[in-house]
Scaffold this motif. Structure first.
Motif, PDB file in Angstrom:
ATOM      1  N   LEU A 196      -0.276   8.566  -6.217  1.00 11.61           N
ATOM      2  CA  LEU A 196       0.453   8.117  -5.268  1.00 11.61           C
ATOM      3  C   LEU A 196       2.115   7.648  -5.741  1.00 11.61           C
ATOM      4  O   LEU A 196       2.176   6.712  -6.787  1.00 11.61           O
ATOM      5  N   THR A 197       3.184   8.591  -5.472  1.00  6.77           N
ATOM      6  CA  THR A 197       4.511   7.654  -5.977  1.00  6.77           C
ATOM      7  C   THR A 197       5.061   7.331  -4.418  1.00  6.77           C
ATOM      8  O   THR A 197       5.457   8.065  -3.861  1.00  6.77           O
ATOM      9  N   ASP A 198       5.533   5.561  -4.538  1.00  3.28           N
ATOM     10  CA  ASP A 198       5.978   5.540  -3.028  1.00  3.28           C
ATOM     11  C   ASP A 198       5.660   6.351  -2.288  1.00  3.28           C
ATOM     12  O   ASP A 198       6.234   6.873  -0.755  1.00  3.28           O
ATOM     13  N   PRO A 199       4.640   6.060  -1.540  1.00  4.67           N
ATOM     14  CA  PRO A 199       3.628   6.351  -0.660  1.00  4.67           C
ATOM     15  C   PRO A 199       4.036   5.463   0.806  1.00  4.67           C
ATOM     16  O   PRO A 199       4.146   4.824   0.833  1.00  4.67           O
ATOM     17  N   VAL A 200       4.046   7.521   2.058  1.00  2.00           N
ATOM     18  CA  VAL A 200       4.400   6.317   2.850  1.00  2.00           C
ATOM     19  C   VAL A 200       3.287   6.170   3.663  1.00  2.00           C
ATOM     20  O   VAL A 200       1.810   7.337   3.257  1.00  2.00           O
ATOM     21  N   ARG A 201       2.820   4.808   4.237  1.00  2.29           N
ATOM     22  CA  ARG A 201       1.341   5.032   4.462  1.00  2.29           C
ATOM     23  C   ARG A 201       0.993   5.112   6.332  1.00  2.29           C
ATOM     24  O   ARG A 201       1.275   3.901   6.557  1.00  2.29           O
ATOM     25  N   VAL A 202       0.399   6.125   6.223  1.00  2.00           N
ATOM     26  CA  VAL A 202      -0.211   6.028   8.085  1.00  2.00           C
ATOM     27  C   VAL A 202      -1.541   5.706   8.147  1.00  2.00           C
ATOM     28  O   VAL A 202      -2.565   6.325   7.683  1.00  2.00           O
ATOM     29  N   ALA A 203      -2.182   4.545   8.749  1.00  2.00           N
ATOM     30  CA  ALA A 203      -2.947   3.942   9.069  1.00  2.00           C
ATOM     31  C   ALA A 203      -3.478   4.074  10.483  1.00  2.00           C
ATOM     32  O   ALA A 203      -2.794   3.964  11.410  1.00  2.00           O
TER      33      ALA A 203
END
Length: 412
Positions: A196-203
């Motif tokens: 991944l490159t500069d990912p948006v993290r969704v938890a």
């Protein structure tokens, strides 16, 4: 949310009118072209979270893919999950130019090779079969601009890390990558950093937590009495679908045969079954022709059968996180569900590990808690079911005596 109007019409017809938390947070990021790291349990709507925006972007290409190429690649750890994803993608994309194809082991590789020769928009694959097709030069990943790793932690658990690394080298560096996982072990963090490159993290739905609508319970019982106890529970809910999880293929087959002998409509599914056998068993279960499906952890993720009302952990899993995945087969599509774990004295360690992973105890609903672990077959009989009382007459029927004489026959 930026989804193509034809896809919107399809999901509305499917009854999907309000996004789940992971869809609400993940879809805008995918539409924007961002890499996404999604942490969520199975059953939270991940397929739509990556599928709807990905299909929207693919529609904008406006031309067919080249022969032997795919524009989007979705990797899944099991055939069952790949099949479920493919069915959803086809439903979302109905009436659009998008064409998807599923490749898994256990099916004709020649048929798969012929289909890929024309090129596909979306390829859903298990890593092992994809490597086989790559080696046959049946598919070229140099035109693949979308990569989805679904249930990535399970892919690592079952040894696909080397296959993933090999596949990654064949993909273009400029691509959008979406990685979804239920847990985040150290190796997963390294995988995310690599892919991944500069990912948006969704938890959402923190790892280790079960869905709130699942009523859980543990019933203490000796290993040799588990089959009779299971029969008691199944007899309480005739006509309702139940999944039973065992630890081994051989043990699951034995249990299925025993339940069938006792009059239950039952099928078994595990890794030794052919793809055709597995699909026929699942289809019969979906239709309700069989009410009991005995399975190993191959079915712990990816099966979306809303009518499943009960999950029985006949053998407790060795990997604590798999418990949450197993019981996640029930309480789907807004329904309630019940999950009962059978715990033999020798499985107390597994039970404590599960409770530690979930950060909550599982309520005791039957049997007597052993004071300390003892050898299988030497603990309390634990024949009581809900409320501590066996169902009338069940304990004295012939199946109970046979199960007691042969305690090893039902071992996972």
């Amino acid at each position: 949310m930026g989804i193509d109007h034809r896809i919107n019409a399809n999901i509305a017809a499917m009854g999907l009118t309000r996004p789940t938390p992971i869809q609400e947070q993940g879809i805008p990021a995918v539409v924007q072209g961002r890499d996404v790291l999604g942490l969520a349990q199975t059953g939270t709507g991940k397929t739509a979270a990556f599928g709807l925006p990905m299909l929207t972007r693919l529609i904008r290409y406006g031309k067919k893919p080249e022969p032997r190429t795919c524009r989007a690649l979705i990797l899944a750890p099991t055939r069952e999950l790949a099949t479920q994803i493919a069915a959803n993608i086809d439903a979302y994309a109905e009436g659009t130019p998008i064409r998807s194809f599923r490749v898994v082991g256990g099916a004709s590789i020649n048929v798969q090779t012929e289909r890929l020769s024309r090129g596909v928009d979306v390829l859903i694959a298990t890593p092992g079969r994809l490597i086989d097709l790559i080696e046959r030069r049946a598919v070229d990943l140099r035109e693949t601009t979308y990569l989805v790793l679904d249930e990535a932690d399970q892919m690592l658990d079952i040894g696909f890390i080397h296959a993933l690394r090999r596949i990654a080298k064949m993909l273009p560096r400029e691509r959008q990558t979406l990685l979804f996982s239920a847990t985040m072990p150290k190796l997963m963090s390294e995988l995310a950093d690599t892919y991944l490159t500069d990912p948006v993290r969704v938890a959402v739905n923190p790892p280790g937590q079960a869905a709130k609508k699942i009523e859980q319970g543990v019933h203490f019982v000796t290993q040799g009495d588990k089959a009779t106890l299971l029969a008691e529970y199944l007899a309480r809910h005739p006509g309702e679908l139940a999944m039973v999880f065992g630890r081994t293929k051989h043990g699951s087959d034995k249990l299925a045969r025993l339940l069938e002998k006792w009059g239950f409509a039952v099928a078994a599914i595990h890794g030794n079954k052919s793809q055709g056998q597995r699909e026929r068993a699942l289809e019969a279960f979906r239709r309700g022709d069989t009410q009991v499906l005995v399975a190993t952890d191959v079915a712990a993720r990816g099966l979306d059968i809303p009518e499943v009302a009960h999950v029985y952990n006949y053998d407790l899993p060795n990997v604590p996180e798999n418990y949450v995945h197993r019981i996640g087969r029930t309480a789907r599509a807004g329904r309630d569900g019940r999950a009962v774990a059978f715990c033999a004295p020798a499985e107390l360690g597994e039970l404590r590990a599960i409770e530690k992973a979930m950060k909550a105890p599982i309520p005791v609903i039957g049997g007597e808690v052993p004071v300390a672990p003892v050898a299988p077959g030497r603990g309390q009989s634990g024949r009581g079911s809900m409320g501590g009382k066996p169902m009338d007459g069940m304990a004295n029927k012939r199946p109970a005596r046979r199960a007691s004489r042969r305690p090893k026959s039902q071992r996972g």
